[in-house]
Write a protein that holds these residues in place. Structure first.
Motif, PDB file in Angstrom:
ATOM      1  N   LYS A 150      42.985  25.276 -84.901  1.00 55.96           N
ATOM      2  CA  LYS A 150      43.452  26.592 -85.352  1.00 55.96           C
ATOM      3  C   LYS A 150      44.502  27.142 -84.395  1.00 55.96           C
ATOM      4  CE  LYS A 150      41.755  30.791 -87.388  1.00 55.96           C
ATOM      5  NZ  LYS A 150      40.743  31.794 -87.457  1.00 55.96           N
ATOM      6  N   ASP A 151      44.277  26.950 -83.092  1.00 56.72           N
ATOM      7  CA  ASP A 151      45.244  27.439 -82.100  1.00 56.72           C
ATOM      8  C   ASP A 151      46.560  26.675 -82.201  1.00 56.72           C
ATOM      9  OD1 ASP A 151      42.660  28.020 -79.659  1.00 56.72           O
ATOM     10  OD2 ASP A 151      43.785  29.461 -80.878  1.00 56.72           O
ATOM     11  N   VAL A 152      46.484  25.383 -82.443  1.00 56.33           N
ATOM     12  CA  VAL A 152      47.698  24.551 -82.524  1.00 56.33           C
ATOM     13  C   VAL A 152      48.591  25.034 -83.672  1.00 56.33           C
ATOM     14  CG1 VAL A 152      48.429  22.263 -83.345  1.00 56.33           C
ATOM     15  CG2 VAL A 152      46.918  22.458 -81.375  1.00 56.33           C
ATOM     16  N   PHE A 153      47.983  25.350 -84.798  1.00 55.16           N
ATOM     17  CA  PHE A 153      48.781  25.768 -85.954  1.00 55.16           C
ATOM     18  C   PHE A 153      49.150  27.245 -85.919  1.00 55.16           C
ATOM     19  CE2 PHE A 153      49.019  21.888 -87.971  1.00 55.16           C
ATOM     20  CZ  PHE A 153      47.796  21.290 -88.157  1.00 55.16           C
ATOM     21  N   SER A 154      48.500  28.012 -85.023  1.00 59.32           N
ATOM     22  CA  SER A 154      48.781  29.453 -84.963  1.00 59.32           C
ATOM     23  C   SER A 154      50.057  29.724 -84.184  1.00 59.32           C
ATOM     24  CB  SER A 154      47.647  30.193 -84.263  1.00 59.32           C
ATOM     25  OG  SER A 154      46.494  30.147 -85.030  1.00 59.32           O
ATOM     26  N   VAL A 155      50.525  30.943 -84.299  1.00 59.61           N
ATOM     27  CA  VAL A 155      51.714  31.371 -83.570  1.00 59.61           C
ATOM     28  C   VAL A 155      51.360  31.588 -82.105  1.00 59.61           C
ATOM     29  CG1 VAL A 155      53.326  33.289 -83.320  1.00 59.61           C
ATOM     30  CG2 VAL A 155      52.800  32.414 -85.561  1.00 59.61           C
TER      31      VAL A 155
END
Lengths: 257, 152
Positions: free
Chosen positions: B61-66
């Motif tokens: 989730k963090d990787v794909f988040s801004v």
């Protein structure tokens, strides 16, 4: 319904037969004969159709099933053709814009979006290997889309202008009133810190002012749809509808020079 | 369930959340499949595999988040720890309780996000925040209800 007496029925039938016989000899009576038999012919055709449907039920069922499948296949094919047509239209517009603009731009496709609901970002299929740099401005033939926030070798993340963490200094095209546009995670942007006597009207176009060094001057951000006063009453704000439909953007241009 | 299958499912859900789920947005809000998966992992697996799955889900989730922080990774691991501790004191067999856990985790995550945005002086407007949190918890709650009923 009406009751037809036996004698009357016999009379009408005899009359019809006489007209029929005479019509064989007298040409101008034929249309009259046909008119008389129009209603019975219609009823008989309908009945014949129903009988045929019952008698040939299985045959009709198979044909209907086959035609239904063919119809579904053709609908699917038509939908694919429509998608190609729309993509072609979008890419033509993008190419035309790329040829006209004075910036050196790189085209990229959107391949993903942010997984949470508290930020607004997209993932594109071009990275540092293609020349995309962090902080590069991202546009579309309609207007400003956002800014590159992270780059990988083959992909990059673009933070959209409706993200609350992104602010762009802007200017009203008509009145030259300056302000700051930021996102609200929704469909609209908000232009804040406007003086009470700011000259702003609905449908005014808002552009980048060039005061923020990153964003070139003159990029279209959107149009004003509503104005109002801040809760404190000391300043005004206005809502802006972005020129680019951010929820459905599929191709973008990254300004690399 | 084998570890490979668990990891594959998490990765597939992350890809679905980033791509396909955008077409199922309701008022700009989509359900958090990775959170549902994390809570399910905490309920059905042992502590160590549940924590590892939570870290993987949070990292994806963090990787794909801004946001460039490891906020979701830490939060997901924290929810697993909390649910495991809660499970020792309170029975968590009921589907309603499980759905409530998902919704509670979502609301607390959103409140933490709001706090961080206020600290960064880029606050999300209150009206937008309340609408998003309400819709997101409702939508995610419904999806988690279907999920827990399905795996029963």
């Amino acid at each position: 319904m009406f009751k037809l007496q036996k004698s009357k029925l016999t009379f009408y039938l005899c009359l019809a037969c006489i007209i029929l016989i005479l019509a064989s000899f007298i040409p101008f009576l034929r249309p009259l004969a046909l008119d008389i038999f129009r209603l019975p012919l219609n009823v008989a055709t309908l009945a014949g159709r129903e009988v045929r449907a019952i008698v040939f039920y299985h045959h009709n069922y198979i044909a209907s099933d086959r035609l239904s499948k063919e119809n579904d296949f053709l609908k699917n094919k038509l939908n694919q053709e429509l998608e190609l047509y729309l993509e072609n239209k979008r890419l033509k517009a993008l190419l035309l814009f790329k040829q006209k603009t004075s910036f050196k731009v790189l085209a990229a496709a959107v391949i993903g979006r942010s997984p949470d609901n508290w930020s607004s970002a997209v993932i594109i299929d071009k990275g540092s290997r293609a020349g995309v740099k962090r902080g590069a401005v991202v546009i579309n033939y309609l207007g400003l889309v956002g800014r590159v926030s992270e780059t990988g070798l083959e992909t990059a993340k673009v933070i959209l202008i409706n993200d609350p963490n992104l602010s762009v200094s802007c200017i009203d095209q008509r009145s030259r009133q300056e302000g700051l546009v930021s996102g609200t995670l929704g469909s609209y942007l908000v232009m804040k810190y406007l003086p009470k006597d700011a000259d702003l009207k609905i449908s005014d176009t808002v552009l980048t002012s060039g005061l923020t060094a990153i964003y070139p001057k003159g990029l279209i951000i959107g149009n004003i749809v509503d104005t109002g006063e801040e809760f404190s009453g000391l300043s005004r704000y206005c809502l802006i509808k972005p020129a680019v439909n951010l929820s459905s953007v599929e191709e973008v241009l990254i300004i690399i020079q | 369930m084998k570890k490979r299958a668990q990891v594959t499912i998490i990765i597939i859900l992350a890809l679905v959340q980033v791509t396909i789920l955008d077409y199922f947005k309701v008022f700009n809000v989509k359900p958090d499949l990775l959170l549902i998966c994390t809570i399910a992992g905490a309920l059905f697996f042992e502590f160590k595999p549940a924590i590892l799955l939570a870290l993987l889900a949070g990292a994806l989730k963090d990787v794909f988040s801004v946001d460039t922080s490891i906020r979701d990774m830490l939060l997901f691991a924290f929810w697993v720890y909390l649910i495991k501790e809660l499970g020792k004191r309170v029975p968590l067999e009921n589907t309603s309780v499980r759905v409530f856990l998902v919704i509670a985790a979502l609301i607390f995550s959103a409140l933490i996000n709001r706090g961080i945005s206020l600290y960064a002086l880029n606050p999300i407007p209150l009206g937008v925040f309340l609408r998003s949190i309400f819709l997101e918890s409702l939508y995610t709650g419904l999806v988690s209800l279907m999920f827990f009923k399905l795996i029963r």
